[in-house]
Design an enzyme around this catalytic site. Structure first.
Site, PDB file in Angstrom:
ATOM      1  N   CYS A  87      -5.848  -7.538  -3.152  1.00  0.00           N
ATOM      2  CA  CYS A  87      -6.322  -7.046  -1.855  1.00  0.00           C
ATOM      3  C   CYS A  87      -7.448  -7.939  -1.369  1.00  0.00           C
ATOM      4  O   CYS A  87      -8.336  -8.308  -2.137  1.00  0.00           O
ATOM      5  CB  CYS A  87      -6.795  -5.599  -1.981  1.00  0.00           C
ATOM      6  SG  CYS A  87      -7.388  -4.893  -0.431  1.00  0.00           S
ATOM      7  N   HIS A  88      -7.442  -8.263  -0.064  1.00  0.00           N
ATOM      8  CA  HIS A  88      -8.444  -9.197   0.468  1.00  0.00           C
ATOM      9  C   HIS A  88      -9.653  -8.499   1.082  1.00  0.00           C
ATOM     10  O   HIS A  88     -10.524  -9.168   1.650  1.00  0.00           O
ATOM     11  CB  HIS A  88      -7.799 -10.127   1.497  1.00  0.00           C
ATOM     12  CG  HIS A  88      -7.205  -9.417   2.676  1.00  0.00           C
ATOM     13  ND1 HIS A  88      -6.147  -9.910   3.391  1.00  0.00           N
ATOM     14  CD2 HIS A  88      -7.504  -8.236   3.258  1.00  0.00           C
ATOM     15  CE1 HIS A  88      -5.830  -9.085   4.364  1.00  0.00           C
ATOM     16  NE2 HIS A  88      -6.659  -8.070   4.311  1.00  0.00           N
ATOM     17  N   HIS A 143      -9.600  -0.192  -1.506  1.00  0.00           N
ATOM     18  CA  HIS A 143     -10.029   0.185  -0.161  1.00  0.00           C
ATOM     19  C   HIS A 143     -11.254   1.103  -0.151  1.00  0.00           C
ATOM     20  O   HIS A 143     -11.705   1.522   0.910  1.00  0.00           O
ATOM     21  CB  HIS A 143      -8.885   0.826   0.646  1.00  0.00           C
ATOM     22  CG  HIS A 143      -7.816  -0.146   1.006  1.00  0.00           C
ATOM     23  ND1 HIS A 143      -6.502   0.231   1.264  1.00  0.00           N
ATOM     24  CD2 HIS A 143      -7.832  -1.504   1.136  1.00  0.00           C
ATOM     25  CE1 HIS A 143      -5.774  -0.837   1.545  1.00  0.00           C
ATOM     26  NE2 HIS A 143      -6.565  -1.899   1.473  1.00  0.00           N
ATOM     27  N   ASN A 199       0.825  -1.197   0.000  1.00  0.00           N
ATOM     28  CA  ASN A 199       0.000   0.000   0.000  1.00  0.00           C
ATOM     29  C   ASN A 199       0.872   1.265   0.000  1.00  0.00           C
ATOM     30  O   ASN A 199       1.973   1.244   0.520  1.00  0.00           O
ATOM     31  CB  ASN A 199      -0.908   0.019   1.240  1.00  0.00           C
ATOM     32  CG  ASN A 199      -2.001  -1.023   1.161  1.00  0.00           C
ATOM     33  OD1 ASN A 199      -2.554  -1.271   0.102  1.00  0.00           O
ATOM     34  ND2 ASN A 199      -2.311  -1.663   2.275  1.00  0.00           N
TER      35      ASN A 199
END
Length: 458
Positions: free
Chosen positions: A179-180, A216, A157
Site C-alpha cells: 500500500c502506498h 489505511h 482492498n
C-alpha cells in the site's frame, strides 16, 4: 528464473486481474524502467478482452528503444495456466463492478452514514469483503496447488482481509500486501520539513519512520530526517497552520476527489500525539462517524472529499478511452517513476538489492506487541533474497490501540461470516464499527445488511 551477470532473467509473474485499466499500466511503467529484471507477465482476467488489450499495450512498450526492462506479456485462459511455475503472483482485482460499489458507498447514506472511500472499513468495506473473501480463498487454493513457493503481492482492498484470507486458506503461503498510503504521508512530512528548515526540497525516501497499525489506519511514532526529530517540526507547523492545513505542491484538495489538506491528520496528532499515516479519506472511516463524516458540510470543513461512485464510473470511461488510444498508438505510456515500490520489492526478493518498506502481513512475529498474532498488521520489514523479515515496531499507545481493536475484531467477524455464511456476525460487525456506532439500531442494521446483500448478491 535465472541469474546472469547481476541480473534476474526469465522471471515468471502471474498477474491476477491483468485486465486492469490503471494499475496494470503503473506496473508496466515501473517494469519498463528497471534493467536488472526481465521475463514474462502472464495476464489472467475474467474479462479476457481487457487482458488482451494489456497484452498488446505491454508488448508494444517492450519494443520501444527507450525501454530497458524487457518483458513479454501473454494472456492465460485459466488460473492454472497463469500460476503453474510462477515465481511471483500479483493480485489486483475489482470485486465485481462499480454498480456493486455504488451500493457499498451510497446505500448507507439513507441512515446518515457517509463514506469517503468505502473499500476498507465501514459498511462498504465489509460488504466488499464479503464478495472478495471467497475469491481469495480460490486464489489461495490455486497458488497452493500450482505455485506454492511463489511470492504473492496483493494490491486489492480490503487489504487486511485479503491477506488474512490468503494465510487462513494456505498457511504456508508467502504473501504480503502493498500500500502506498505511507509514502504519501512521508511526502507530506518531507514537504513540511523542507519548508520549516528552509530547504528547497527533501526526498520522501530520506524520511525515516517507524510504521505501526493496520492498513489505511497506520501511524508513525518516529520520524526523522538526517538526525532531525520531525515531531517538534510537525507540531509547530500544526500550531501555526491548523486551519488551512497543508496543500502539497501542484495539488488542491478543493479541485480533486482524492486530495486533502491533511487537516484530519493534524487533528489526530493533536488528539493522540502520533502521526496518522494514511490519506485523510481513509483515516476518517476508522473513527466515530460524527468526528469527520457527520455530513457533507462537516467533510468540507475538514478539507477532504467524498469520492462518489459516479465519479469513479466517469473516470473508468476515461481510462477505457485511454486504453483504446494506447492500443491504436495514438498515445504512449510515459516512462516516469510512479512512486510505487512493488518492482523494487521484487528485485529485493530476487536478491538484487535490500529494501526496508512498509508491508501488510500477519502479526505472528509479534511486530506490534499489543495486537493479536492473527491480526494483519502494517509495519516496516526488511526485504532480501527470498525473505521478508518484519521489523519489531513496538506497542501502540493505549489511546490509539482503543481505536484499532474494534477493526481487528471486525476483521475476524467478517472473515468468519464470509466463510461460514453466518449473517449474525455481519450484524455484530456493523454494530461494533465506530463509523456506524450510535447511528443505527440493530433493526436498522439488519435491514441495511439485507438490502445491501440483495442489491449485490450477483
Amino acid at each position: 528464473m535465472k541469474y546472469v551477470k547481476g541480473k534476474a532473467e526469465e522471471i515468471q509473474i502471474a498477474y491476477i486481474g491483468g485486465g486492469s485499466r490503471g494499475w496494470a499500466w503503473t506496473f508496466m511503467t515501473d517494469l519498463a524502467m528497471e534493467a536488472q529484471i526481465s521475463g514474462t507477465i502472464r495476464l489472467y482476467d475474467i474479462d479476457k478482452g481487457a487482458a488482451q488489450a494489456n497484452e498488446a499495450i505491454g508488448n508494444a512498450l517492450k519494443n520501444r528503444e527507450d525501454v530497458v526492462g524487457k518483458w513479454d506479456y501473454v494472456v492465460k485462459d485459466t488460473l492454472e495456466e497463469a500460476l503453474t511455475g510462477a515465481d511471483f503472483v500479483v493480485i489486483s482485482i475489482m470485486p465485481k463492478t462499480f454498480d456493486e460499489m455504488e451500493v457499498d458507498v451510497h446505500m448507507p447514506e439513507r441512515l446518515g452514514i457517509y463514506q469517503s472511500v468505502g473499500d476498507t472499513a465501514g459498511p462498504g468495506g465489509m460488504m466488499r469483503a464479503l464478495r472478495t473473501i471467497p475469491m481469495f480463498v480460490e486464489f489461495a487454493e490455486a497458488i497452493r496447488d500450482y505455485c506454492p513457493n511463489a511470492w504473492v503481492i496483493n494490491y486489492t482492498n480490503p487489504m487486511s482481509l485479503c491477506v488474512k484470507t490468503l494465510y487462513r486458506t494456505f498457511p504456508e503461503i508467502k504473501a504480503f500486501g502493498c500500500c502506498h498510503e505511507v509514502f504519501g504521508t512521508q511526502k507530506v512530512l518531507a514537504g513540511i520539513a523542507a519548508q520549516e528548515l528552509g530547504m528547497e526540497s527533501i526526498d520522501r525516501s530520506d524520511i525515516e519512520i517507524n510504521v505501526l497499525g493496520i492498513n489505511h489506519f497506520t501511524w508513525f511514532d518516529y520520524a526523522s530526517y538526517k538526525g532531525i526529530d520531525l515531531f517538534p517540526i510537525y507540531r509547530k507547523y500544526i500550531d501555526e497552520h491548523f486551519e488551512e492545513g497543508y496543500n502539497e505542491p501542484d495539488k488542491n484538495w478543493a479541485n480533486s476527489t482524492f486530495e486533502c489538506a491533511h487537516r484530519v491528520k493534524m487533528d489526530l496528532f493533536k488528539k493522540y500525539g502520533l502521526i496518522a499515516a494514511a490519506g485523510d479519506r481513509h483515516l476518517v472511516e476508522f473513527v466515530p462517524g460524527d468526528w469527520y463524516l457527520k455530513d457533507p458540510e462537516t467533510v468540507h470543513s475538514w478539507k477532504f472529499g467524498l469520492t462518489t461512485v459516479a465519479w469513479r464510473k466517469e473516470d473508468l470511461q476515461k481510462r477505457l478511452e485511454r486504453s483504446g488510444k494506447l492500443l491504436r498508438g495514438e498515445e504512449t505510456i510515459e516512462l516516469k517513476s510512479t512512486g510505487e515500490e512493488g518492482i523494487l520489492l521484487i528485485k529485493a526478493l530476487c536478491g538484487l538489492t535490500r529494501v526496508i518498506s512498509n508491508v501488510n502481513i500477519p502479526n505472528t512475529a509479534g511486530q506490534i506487541r499489543n495486537l493479536p498474532a492473527e491480526a494483519i498488521v502494517e509495519t516496516n520489514a526488511v526485504f532480501g533474497r527470498d525473505s521478508i523479515r518484519p521489523v519489531a515496531a513496538g506497542e501502540l499507545p493505549e489511546n490509539v490501540l482503543k481505536l484499532i481493536i474494534p477493526h481487528v475484531e471486525n476483521h475476524e467477524r467478517i472473515y468468519e461470516a464470509a466463510t461460514t455464511g453466518n449473517v449474525e456476525l455481519v450484524v455484530d460487525a456493523f454494530m461494533a464499527d465506530p463509523l456506524m456506532s450510535g447511528k443505527l439500531t440493530e433493526a436498522q442494521a439488519r435491514e441495511l445488511i439485507k438490502d445491501m446483500m440483495e442489491k449485490t448478491i450477483a
